[in-house]
Design a protein around this motif. Structure first.
Motif, short mmCIF file in Angstrom:
data_model
loop_
_atom_site.label_atom_id
_atom_site.label_comp_id
_atom_site.label_asym_id
_atom_site.label_seq_id
_atom_site.Cartn_x
_atom_site.Cartn_y
_atom_site.Cartn_z
N SER A 170 -12.41 15.30 -3.86
CA SER A 170 -12.22 15.18 -2.40
C SER A 170 -11.66 16.45 -1.81
N THR A 174 -6.41 13.20 1.73
CA THR A 174 -6.96 11.86 1.61
C THR A 174 -8.38 11.87 2.17
N THR A 212 0.85 -1.18 0.00
CA THR A 212 0.00 0.00 0.00
C THR A 212 0.88 1.23 0.00
N ASP A 235 -12.48 2.68 -10.29
CA ASP A 235 -12.51 2.68 -8.83
C ASP A 235 -11.22 3.34 -8.38
N VAL A 284 -10.09 4.14 -5.52
CA VAL A 284 -9.54 3.69 -4.24
C VAL A 284 -8.69 2.45 -4.45
N ARG A 285 -9.17 1.53 -5.27
CA ARG A 285 -8.43 0.31 -5.55
C ARG A 285 -7.49 0.45 -6.75
N LEU A 331 -16.00 7.75 2.10
CA LEU A 331 -16.26 7.58 0.68
C LEU A 331 -17.75 7.41 0.46
N HIS A 360 -11.06 12.06 -8.76
CA HIS A 360 -11.51 11.74 -7.41
C HIS A 360 -10.78 12.61 -6.37
N LEU A 362 -8.40 8.76 -11.05
CA LEU A 362 -7.81 9.08 -9.75
C LEU A 362 -7.71 10.59 -9.56
N PRO A 381 -0.53 8.29 0.06
CA PRO A 381 -1.34 9.14 -0.80
C PRO A 381 -0.47 10.06 -1.64
N GLU A 419 -18.38 1.79 -3.35
CA GLU A 419 -17.21 2.22 -4.12
C GLU A 419 -17.52 3.53 -4.84
#
Length: 278
Positions: free
Chosen positions: A275, A11, A2, A43, A45-46, A15, A271, A268, A5, A24
């Protein structure tokens, strides 16, 4: 593994549920290429696409109005499938994107030059849109989820497709709009000489094409001395044909997200922009 960020972006701590109950957040990733517009639900996040990666031909001529119309059509298609609002929409552009303004357009119509793509797309698609260079989008995705995840030092991502794109990452920070796919090498713009389309247009066998990529990447090594080179773009689907034969000082690996890296990266970015605003 992992990874941390991306720098300078908050971050999200919560969600929203936007996809019928799976929990998701989904974004639309739209990647404008010289030959085709690739798109998918992402997605963020993944770091995966949700459903298939699809494509439609890039309009010819690829004027702003024609491209916006094509993007509107594919976005409507994606929204019909999700039946719910998207967290964001990201668009990758094959050219320099300076605070939303297009400064180069090697594989688009020249009428893009000087266009505020962020404003144009927001108005044409009737929503806020995150816009960035297409290779930079691929670099962000590989840094967050793929072959450059957790790698310190200098990472150079090169996309070999209709043309050549580049993303330069230094200790996990993107240096945007490098455009190292347009360096002048041996009396020519390398974009039309070592891009994947050149192999097809000139009917080159793999050893001949590999030699071109070798000479090009060796030249880049003399310019930026990368610790790692990540090769993506359309040709990454056939990396076994040439990548094992490259001999460079840097370690050379294929993009883990392969040809979907740019799509994931635009999703990404959308998103993260959403955010940061909420």
């Amino acid at each position: 593994m992992t990874c941390a960020p991306l720098p300078s972006v908050a971050t999200p701590t919560a969600l929203p549920v936007l996809d019928g109950g799976r929990g998701e957040p989904l974004c639309a990733g739209l990647d404008i290429g010289g030959t085709a517009i690739k798109y998918a639900l992402v997605d963020p996040v993944r770091g995966t696409t949700v459903g298939p990666v699809r494509r439609v031909p890039t309009p010819s001529p690829a004027t702003p109005a024609a491209v916006v119309a094509a993007l509107r059509g594919v976005l409507e298609e994606l929204e019909d499938e999700t039946r719910s609002p998207l967290t964001g929409v990201g668009v990758g552009v094959p050219g320099i994107v300076d605070h939303g303004v297009v400064r180069s357009a090697a594989h688009l119509d020249d009428s893009w030059l000087g266009v505020d793509a962020r404003r144009l797309l927001a108005e044409g698609l009737d929503r806020e849109v995150a816009v960035l260079n297409d290779a930079d989008a691929a670099g962000l995705a590989e840094m967050r989820f793929g072959a450059a995840c957790g790698v310190d030092g200098t990472v150079l991502l090169i996309t070999l497709g209709t043309g050549i794109g580049s993303a330069l990452l230094l200790n996990g920070v993107l240096v945007p709009n490098t455009e190292l796919g347009h360096v002048w090498f041996e009396g020519r713009d390398v974009d039309g000489w070592a891009g994947a389309s050149a192999r097809i247009a000139e009917n080159l066998d793999w050893p001949t094409y590999t030699d071109r990529v070798q000479r090009y990447l060796s030249h880049l090594e003399g310019l930026v001395s990368p610790d790692l080179i990540v090769l993506g773009g359309g040709i990454s689907e056939r990396q076994e044909q040439f990548l094992p034969h490259l001999e460079l000082r840097a370690r050379v690996v294929p993009a883990q997200l392969r040809n979907a890296a740019g799509i994931v990266g635009t999703g990404l970015q959308a998103h993260l922009a959403h955010s940061a605003q909420h």
